[in-house]
Scaffold this motif. Structure first.
Motif, PDB file in Angstrom:
ATOM      1  N   GLN A  91       0.833  -1.207   0.000  1.00  0.00           N
ATOM      2  CA  GLN A  91       0.000   0.000   0.000  1.00  0.00           C
ATOM      3  C   GLN A  91       0.868   1.257   0.000  1.00  0.00           C
ATOM      4  O   GLN A  91       0.773   2.081   0.917  1.00  0.00           O
ATOM      5  CB  GLN A  91      -0.899   0.001   1.231  1.00  0.00           C
ATOM      6  N   PRO A  92       1.723   1.442  -0.996  1.00  0.00           N
ATOM      7  CA  PRO A  92       2.665   2.571  -0.965  1.00  0.00           C
ATOM      8  C   PRO A  92       1.977   3.934  -0.919  1.00  0.00           C
ATOM      9  O   PRO A  92       2.489   4.863  -0.298  1.00  0.00           O
ATOM     10  CB  PRO A  92       3.478   2.400  -2.250  1.00  0.00           C
ATOM     11  N   GLU A  93       0.802   4.032  -1.539  1.00  0.00           N
ATOM     12  CA  GLU A  93       0.103   5.317  -1.550  1.00  0.00           C
ATOM     13  C   GLU A  93      -0.288   5.760  -0.142  1.00  0.00           C
ATOM     14  O   GLU A  93      -0.335   6.950   0.159  1.00  0.00           O
ATOM     15  CB  GLU A  93      -1.130   5.256  -2.469  1.00  0.00           C
ATOM     16  N   LYS A  94      -0.540   4.811   0.731  1.00  0.00           N
ATOM     17  CA  LYS A  94      -0.913   5.123   2.113  1.00  0.00           C
ATOM     18  C   LYS A  94       0.252   5.755   2.876  1.00  0.00           C
ATOM     19  O   LYS A  94       0.044   6.511   3.814  1.00  0.00           O
ATOM     20  CB  LYS A  94      -1.376   3.843   2.815  1.00  0.00           C
ATOM     21  N   PHE A  95       1.473   5.448   2.448  1.00  0.00           N
ATOM     22  CA  PHE A  95       2.655   5.896   3.186  1.00  0.00           C
ATOM     23  C   PHE A  95       3.433   6.996   2.471  1.00  0.00           C
ATOM     24  O   PHE A  95       4.422   7.487   2.988  1.00  0.00           O
ATOM     25  CB  PHE A  95       3.561   4.695   3.484  1.00  0.00           C
ATOM     26  N   GLY A  96       2.977   7.370   1.280  1.00  0.00           N
ATOM     27  CA  GLY A  96       3.618   8.468   0.563  1.00  0.00           C
ATOM     28  C   GLY A  96       5.044   8.166   0.127  1.00  0.00           C
ATOM     29  O   GLY A  96       5.855   9.083   0.002  1.00  0.00           O
ATOM     30  N   LEU A  97       5.335   6.899  -0.094  1.00  0.00           N
ATOM     31  CA  LEU A  97       6.667   6.489  -0.528  1.00  0.00           C
ATOM     32  C   LEU A  97       6.548   5.752  -1.849  1.00  0.00           C
ATOM     33  O   LEU A  97       5.525   5.114  -2.119  1.00  0.00           O
ATOM     34  CB  LEU A  97       7.320   5.587   0.524  1.00  0.00           C
ATOM     35  N   PRO A  98       7.594   5.809  -2.677  1.00  0.00           N
ATOM     36  CA  PRO A  98       7.507   5.099  -3.962  1.00  0.00           C
ATOM     37  C   PRO A  98       7.440   3.592  -3.774  1.00  0.00           C
ATOM     38  O   PRO A  98       8.163   3.030  -2.944  1.00  0.00           O
ATOM     39  CB  PRO A  98       8.784   5.499  -4.699  1.00  0.00           C
TER      40      PRO A  98
END
Length: 122
Positions: A91-98
């Motif tokens: 869930q990278p979008e949840k953590f703001g990381l690529p």
């Protein structure tokens, strides 16, 4: 006989764990967010316990008498937190990381475990 000083590599590995563990106490909300659902304790408890384990393990690596126990503790910790790393990668979008960075760090976990294994020897 004077005890042998830890190598720079050992000091760097120790510092990595102490710094990471300290961040669990300085910014717990960041780490609370990566605790996967279904963890058998609250996110805050998991954050604080893992932070304390990182600090104690990192410091334990510095002293020959505690190095073996620190090795086993850090290896157990790295295994225990691996699901959180997978959760983040999914869930990278949840953590703001690529996404590529989160997936790339997964195979680095065994390398970190190898470093801890080697460092924990007497």
């Amino acid at each position: 006989m004077e005890p042998k000083r830890p190598s720079w590599g050992l000091v760097a590995l120790s510092a990595l764990f102490v710094l990471a563990g300290s961040l669990h106490f300085l910014r717990p909300e960041v780490f609370d967010g990566v605790v996967p659902p279904g963890t058998p304790m609250s996110a805050r408890t998991a954050t604080l316990l893992s932070g304390a384990a990182e600090i104690l393990g990192g410091l334990g690596l510095l002293y020959p008498g505690t190095r073996p126990a620190a090795r086993w503790g850090l290896l157990a910790l790295l295994i225990a937190v691996f699901p959180a790393n997978v959760f983040m990668a999914q869930q990278p979008e949840k953590f703001g990381l690529p996404a590529w960075a989160l997936w790339t760090r997964l195979p680095l976990q065994p390398l970190l475990m190898w470093a801890v294994w080697r460092a924990g020897r007497r």
